[in-house]
Design a protein around this motif. Structure first.
Motif, PDB file in Angstrom:
ATOM      1  N   LEU A 448       0.827  -1.216   0.000  1.00 40.51           N
ATOM      2  CA  LEU A 448       0.000   0.000   0.000  1.00 40.51           C
ATOM      3  C   LEU A 448       0.858   1.263   0.000  1.00 40.51           C
ATOM      4  N   GLN A 449       2.095   1.138  -0.438  1.00 33.67           N
ATOM      5  CA  GLN A 449       2.990   2.301  -0.379  1.00 33.67           C
ATOM      6  C   GLN A 449       2.511   3.447  -1.262  1.00 33.67           C
ATOM      7  N   GLN A 450       1.969   3.119  -2.418  1.00 37.99           N
ATOM      8  CA  GLN A 450       1.452   4.207  -3.250  1.00 37.99           C
ATOM      9  C   GLN A 450       0.260   4.883  -2.561  1.00 37.99           C
ATOM     10  N   PHE A 451      -0.520   4.083  -1.867  1.00 42.77           N
ATOM     11  CA  PHE A 451      -1.674   4.632  -1.151  1.00 42.77           C
ATOM     12  C   PHE A 451      -1.237   5.659  -0.101  1.00 42.77           C
ATOM     13  N   PHE A 452      -0.043   5.433   0.472  1.00 41.86           N
ATOM     14  CA  PHE A 452       0.459   6.327   1.528  1.00 41.86           C
ATOM     15  C   PHE A 452       0.482   7.789   1.075  1.00 41.86           C
ATOM     16  N   ARG A 453       0.664   7.978  -0.246  1.00 43.18           N
ATOM     17  CA  ARG A 453       0.752   9.356  -0.763  1.00 43.18           C
ATOM     18  C   ARG A 453      -0.472  10.210  -0.444  1.00 43.18           C
ATOM     19  N   TRP A 454      -1.605   9.572  -0.209  1.00 44.00           N
ATOM     20  CA  TRP A 454      -2.791  10.360   0.158  1.00 44.00           C
ATOM     21  C   TRP A 454      -2.501  11.224   1.386  1.00 44.00           C
ATOM     22  N   GLY A 459      -3.768  18.560  -2.244  1.00 41.28           N
ATOM     23  CA  GLY A 459      -4.492  18.794  -3.502  1.00 41.28           C
ATOM     24  C   GLY A 459      -5.525  17.712  -3.783  1.00 41.28           C
ATOM     25  N   THR A 460      -6.602  18.120  -4.424  1.00 42.39           N
ATOM     26  CA  THR A 460      -7.666  17.180  -4.780  1.00 42.39           C
ATOM     27  C   THR A 460      -7.412  16.669  -6.196  1.00 42.39           C
ATOM     28  N   PRO A 461      -7.292  15.349  -6.364  1.00 41.13           N
ATOM     29  CA  PRO A 461      -7.074  14.826  -7.712  1.00 41.13           C
ATOM     30  C   PRO A 461      -8.249  15.151  -8.635  1.00 41.13           C
ATOM     31  N   ARG A 462      -7.920  15.431  -9.897  1.00 43.96           N
ATOM     32  CA  ARG A 462      -8.954  15.636 -10.921  1.00 43.96           C
ATOM     33  C   ARG A 462      -8.952  14.408 -11.812  1.00 43.96           C
ATOM     34  N   LEU A 463     -10.112  13.880 -12.066  1.00 43.98           N
ATOM     35  CA  LEU A 463     -10.207  12.726 -12.962  1.00 43.98           C
ATOM     36  C   LEU A 463     -10.906  13.153 -14.254  1.00 43.98           C
ATOM     37  N   LYS A 464     -10.307  12.718 -15.375  1.00 50.32           N
ATOM     38  CA  LYS A 464     -10.949  12.957 -16.674  1.00 50.32           C
ATOM     39  C   LYS A 464     -11.360  11.599 -17.221  1.00 50.32           C
ATOM     40  N   LEU A 465     -12.560  11.510 -17.754  1.00 52.61           N
ATOM     41  CA  LEU A 465     -13.057  10.223 -18.226  1.00 52.61           C
ATOM     42  C   LEU A 465     -13.305  10.280 -19.722  1.00 52.61           C
ATOM     43  N   LEU A 496      -1.923   8.788  -7.576  1.00 49.85           N
ATOM     44  CA  LEU A 496      -2.433   8.180  -6.340  1.00 49.85           C
ATOM     45  C   LEU A 496      -3.108   6.842  -6.640  1.00 49.85           C
ATOM     46  N   HIS A 497      -3.361   6.112  -5.570  1.00 50.98           N
ATOM     47  CA  HIS A 497      -4.066   4.835  -5.655  1.00 50.98           C
ATOM     48  C   HIS A 497      -5.523   5.118  -5.273  1.00 50.98           C
ATOM     49  N   VAL A 498      -6.408   5.081  -6.287  1.00 46.94           N
ATOM     50  CA  VAL A 498      -7.777   5.594  -6.083  1.00 46.94           C
ATOM     51  C   VAL A 498      -8.816   4.484  -6.283  1.00 46.94           C
ATOM     52  N   ILE A 524     -15.554  -2.216  -7.737  1.00 46.52           N
ATOM     53  CA  ILE A 524     -14.467  -1.312  -7.336  1.00 46.52           C
ATOM     54  C   ILE A 524     -13.314  -1.465  -8.323  1.00 46.52           C
ATOM     55  N   LEU A 525     -13.016  -0.383  -9.029  1.00 46.95           N
ATOM     56  CA  LEU A 525     -11.846  -0.369  -9.914  1.00 46.95           C
ATOM     57  C   LEU A 525     -10.715   0.318  -9.161  1.00 46.95           C
ATOM     58  N   GLU A 526      -9.488  -0.120  -9.393  1.00 46.52           N
ATOM     59  CA  GLU A 526      -8.370   0.520  -8.699  1.00 46.52           C
ATOM     60  C   GLU A 526      -7.513   1.279  -9.697  1.00 46.52           C
ATOM     61  N   LEU A 527      -7.554   2.576  -9.584  1.00 43.40           N
ATOM     62  CA  LEU A 527      -6.759   3.427 -10.465  1.00 43.40           C
ATOM     63  C   LEU A 527      -5.421   3.685  -9.779  1.00 43.40           C
ATOM     64  N   THR A 528      -4.333   3.349 -10.452  1.00 40.58           N
ATOM     65  CA  THR A 528      -3.009   3.607  -9.867  1.00 40.58           C
ATOM     66  C   THR A 528      -2.107   4.373 -10.833  1.00 40.58           C
ATOM     67  N   ALA A 529      -2.344   4.226 -12.126  1.00 35.97           N
ATOM     68  CA  ALA A 529      -1.480   4.874 -13.128  1.00 35.97           C
ATOM     69  C   ALA A 529      -2.017   6.278 -13.439  1.00 35.97           C
ATOM     70  N   PRO A 530      -1.198   7.113 -14.092  1.00 40.81           N
ATOM     71  CA  PRO A 530      -1.710   8.429 -14.505  1.00 40.81           C
ATOM     72  C   PRO A 530      -2.922   8.285 -15.425  1.00 40.81           C
TER      73      PRO A 530
END
Ligand code: B3K
Ligand code: ZN
Length: 886
Positions: A448-454, A459-465, A496-498, A524-530
């Protein structure tokens, strides 16, 4: 832009500088001889060198201490003459050569303090003749010299001596040991807290208090005495707080396996208090407004607040007290986790959907604004000037979302295993976020190391779909890209790990099979990449996406959809959060359209489609009243301004106000039959009960009233006159004031006459007026500040009138700067007495860059004025304003 050059520049405290304390304290004995002007505090600390200290060489023994008069000090019984000590404004040091290095030693000192002069309400102070303390974060150093940091934990024994007639109740943490009389009309009580604790959890209360008593038997059969102490006369207004406490105690046993660990649990209600409440071990101290309730004096919202704050402070007994924080940078470890726990408790006690929605509204309103502005900081900051400035929405509410995401990623069973492990492994310790997350990694076997970045990135992540559907291949592909805009001091961001909870709906509105959970088919989808593509196979028709169900991550979704799609989701989405979200989004897009029309000049015409869609949901008998009430509430002005900023546009307070007024009137006219029907269905008088279902009925009825008052002031005035409970009375008053109805003045006068003896309701009376949409509001405010009931030194009263005014978007952001000047004047005054309050309220300026240049210049001038050197701004206010201006 730097603030005035002559302002002081105190040195920041850095997370990177953390080092274990050179000395430890094992036990603490304190004697208080209470006198308003001159309280003597005798402290005896059993100490030793810390074997885990990083530096080998003997260290000076440096105690924290502020505003203390030192009377005497000794080491192992040998007096230390003042010439041997170095004392400055913040500390007292004993040279290393005088401090035993190889054996334990006893530090004793006598200090004198003046509680009655302590208007900062930090340390030991007085509130209406009663002594009380507030030590978090660093108030204990205003009581005696101490190693005032959370990783120094000790067992405490306390003796309190005071005048018997004015202070019959003498309370401190833990269990009572002894009490008795002393000469000259005085008496004493002794307390012992067997649990080691940091100094910030110390508490003392002495005064004329009456206990409302009850009992609780823990899961393992141990009896606990429960007492809520209030001023005589208020004892019949404690029942709901007590009931909430017992439910919270049971819930914590069931949901987290946490049992209470002393024979006595006390809550004390105090009128003058800097925040909501405080979790001192075994002796929680509360702002009275979160304890006292009766149907005649408290609204449904107050009942909900009492329930959740009582639970929050009680839950801290494990997440905060038994396991505390190593240093103040880890604050979210106890606060984020405890907020998540209290939110789940409220959802379990009441309606899950309605409270999830309320939590998200609050998060977006406060935390997103913080994260997008000059005060943005990670939930675990890297530096501070004044730690009291970091009890923020980011540390609390975003912190809670982060724990919630862990719950979502791991599922309930593994989540519980992880918290069990955390609470047992670190029991009696001061822990870090790394140690907390390690428990989640261990029980799940996941990295969960990437998750630690939260916790470490602001800043609030912006998601584009983007979506692609291939009918031949029966394949639907969803591409999600994440990006976090730069924040102060953090130009570059990592992905981030979202966790993304999604569902797909068919054209008939039914959920499509995607291998998800439950009837709603939530996956539940796990977004980890840009950027990542999620593919769904065997999708027979072009689906409608239901994205970020239940608000599964604290992100902003940047996605343009048609109003027809919003209307479709508003009717069909089986996820109650997203269904509401579609309605909210529809309301925002409608308001945006109206704002544009108003800015272009001429009469606006928009809003009809939204009114039709809202009318259909109001008529939907499957929806709970509480939920319909939430749908009826259109986005506040602040949300529209924040949205404009997100889109890179300049927020226009005048146009936003005009658009909101126009939409409210349009909805009232178009939906009048539905609103009157809802009012008639739920408006019949019934005996008051604070339960969620009854509160939901009142919420819908009063939401309807809010609209109808704009058409018919007499309608709301009738409810005001005949109301049998405060929920209905306050709602009618608000509706009249908000609609600017001619009946409002008479109602305000009656409310004052009826309730002027009740501090909480007087606060409300000031607040309602501060929120009024009146063109001449600043003049009205000036008059209110001269009102004999405006006891401005009382935090609740100050927050109601000045904080309330700053929440009045249209008037605070008046183009001529009068709102900024009014607020700045009062914040500057408060800063001389109580910097925690001034700094907190000054945060209302944080969004100044959203507005046009004229407003920006006015806001800047008002802030610079507060920072003028001759005003001697506090460190608290300086930190907030200098960052806002940077
Ligand atoms: N821990 C306290 C807040 C202390 C604020 C100090 N300025 C209340 C709470 O979060 O439960
Ligand atoms: Zn807390």
């Amino acid at each position: 832009m730097r603030p005035d050059d002559s302002a002081p520049t105190p040195a920041p405290v850095l997370l990177a500088d953390y080092a274990p304390p050179p000395y430890l304290i094992d036990t603490v004995r304190l004697t208080f001889e209470l006198e308003p002007q001159a309280t003597r505090v005798t402290a005896a600390l059993a100490m030793r060198r810390n074997p885990a200290a990083l530096v080998e060489a003997p260290q000076d023994l440096r105690f924290d201490g502020r505003s203390l008069k030192l009377i005497a000090a000794s080491l192992d019984g040998r007096p230390l003459p003042a010439a041997n000590l170095r004392i400055d404004e913040e500390s007292l040091s004993v040279p290393a050569a005088l401090v035993p290095q190889d054996a334990p030693f006893l530090w004793e000192c006598v200090t004198e303090i003046a509680p009655v002069d302590n208007l900062a309400l930090e340390g030991l102070y007085m509130s209406k003749g009663m002594y009380c303390t507030q030590c978090e974060a660093q108030g204990f150093r205003k009581i005696t010299y101490f190693l005032d940091r959370p990783d120094v934990m000790a067992a405490y024994e306390v003796r309190i001596e005071a005048d018997k007639s004015s202070c019959p109740a003498l309370l401190s943490n833990g269990d009572p040991l002894a009490r008795g009389d002393l000469p000259e009309g005085r008496h004493f009580a002794e307390w012992r807290d067997p649990h080691r604790k940091p100094s910030y959890l110390f508490a003392l209360v002495a005064g004329n208090l009456i206990a409302h008593e009850d009992r609780f038997t823990t899961a393992s059969g141990k009896p606990v005495d429960l007492r809520i102490y209030v001023r005589p006369g208020d004892e019949n207004r404690c029942a709901y707080a007590m009931d909430s406490l017992k439910r919270a105690m049971r819930w914590d046993e069931e949901a987290y396996g946490c049992e209470y660990d002393l024979g006595l649990f006390m809550i004390v209600a105090v009128d003058d208090f800097n925040m909501g409440a405080m979790e001192n071990k075994g002796l929680n101290i509360f702002n009275s407004k979160y304890v006292l309730a009766s149907p005649e004096t408290a609204t449904d919202a107050t009942y909900v607040n009492i329930e959740s704050i009582v639970a929050h402070e009680y839950f801290h007994n494990w997440t905060g007290d038994r396991v505390t924080c190593r240093d103040w940078f880890q604050l979210t470890l106890k606060e984020g986790l405890t907020v998540f726990r209290d939110q789940c408790f409220t959802q379990d006690q009441r309606s899950r959907a309605a409270h999830r929605i309320a939590d998200v509204i609050a998060l977006r309103g406060r935390q997103f604004a913080e994260d997008a502005g000059p005060l943005a900081h990670p939930p675990r900051p890297r530096s501070y000037l004044e730690i009291n400035n970091f009890y923020t929405a980011t540390v609390y509410e975003k912190g809670a979302e982060i724990v919630g995401m862990l719950h979502r990623l791991l599922g309930p069973e593994l989540y519980r295993k992880a918290t069990d492990l955390y609470l047992s492994r670190h029991d009696g310790e001061a822990a870090t976020l790394e140690q907390f997350l390690a428990c989640f990694e261990e029980v799940s076997g996941r990295d969960l190391q990437q998750f630690f970045r939260w916790w470490t990135q602001a800043g609030t992540p912006r998601l584009k779909l983007s979506e692609a559907y291939d009918p031949e291949a029966r394949r639907y592909a969803l591409t999600v890209a994440q990006q976090v805009p730069p924040t102060p001091g953090e130009p570059k961001k990592e992905p981030l790990h979202v966790p993304l909870a999604v569902g797909l709906l068919g054209a008939n509105g039914a959920p499509l099979e995607i291998g998800g959970e439950g009837e709603a088919q939530t996956k539940i989808l796990e977004l980890t990449a840009p950027e990542q593509v999620f593919v769904f196979e065997e999708i027979a028709e072009k689906p409608t996406l239901s994205f970020l169900r239940d608000f599964s991550a604290p992100v902003i979704v940047e996605r343009e959809v048609e109003d027809s799609e919003r209307a479709f989701l508003l009717t069909h989405d089986p996820d109650p959060f997203n269904r509401w979200e579609a309605g909210r989004d529809f309301a925002r897009s409608t308001l945006r359209g109206l704002i544009r029309e108003i800015q272009a000049g001429g009469d606006p015409t928009g809003g009809e489609d939204y009114a039709r869609a809202l009318g259909a949901t109001l008529a939907d008998s499957r929806l709970e009243p509480a939920y319909k009430a939430l749908l009826l509430a259109t986005p506040p002005a602040e949300e529209m301004a924040s949205e404009a900023a997100q889109r890179g546009e300049t927020a226009d307070p005048e146009a936003i106000h005009a658009a909101k007024t126009r939409l409210a009137r349009l909805l009232a006219r178009r939906l009048e039959p539905e609103l009157r029907a809802a009012y008639a269905e739920f408006g019949a008088p019934e005996p008051y009960s604070p339960d969620a279902a009854s509160a939901g009925r009142r919420a819908l009825k009063n939401a309807a009233l809010g609209y109808l008052a704009a058409l018919d002031g007499d309608f709301a005035a009738r409810q005001f006159d005949s109301a049998a409970n405060m929920t209905d009375e306050a709602a009618a008053l608000s509706a009249l004031v908000a609609a600017g109805a001619p009946q409002a003045e008479a109602a305000l006068a009656r409310f004052h006459e009826r309730w002027r003896k009740d501090p909480q309701l007087l606060d409300d009376w000031f607040l309602r007026q501060a929120l009024a949409p009146r063109a001449d509001l600043v003049e009205r405010m000036e008059a209110l500040t001269r009102h004999p009931d405006f006891e401005w030194r009382t935090p609740n009263r100050f927050r109601a009138l000045i904080g309330g005014f700053m929440a009045n978007h249209w008037r605070f952001h008046a183009a001529d700067g009068s709102g900024y000047r009014f607020a700045a004047h009062w914040i500057g005054r408060m800063d001389l007495l109580n910097p925690q309050i001034s700094a907190r309220i000054a945060k209302g300026f944080e969004t100044w860059q959203r507005y046009d240049e004229t407003r920006q210049a006015q806001a800047r001038a008002a802030m610079n004025d507060m920072l003028r050197a001759e005003r001697k701004p506090s460190k608290n206010l300086y930190e907030i304003l200098s960052k806002i201006l940077e």
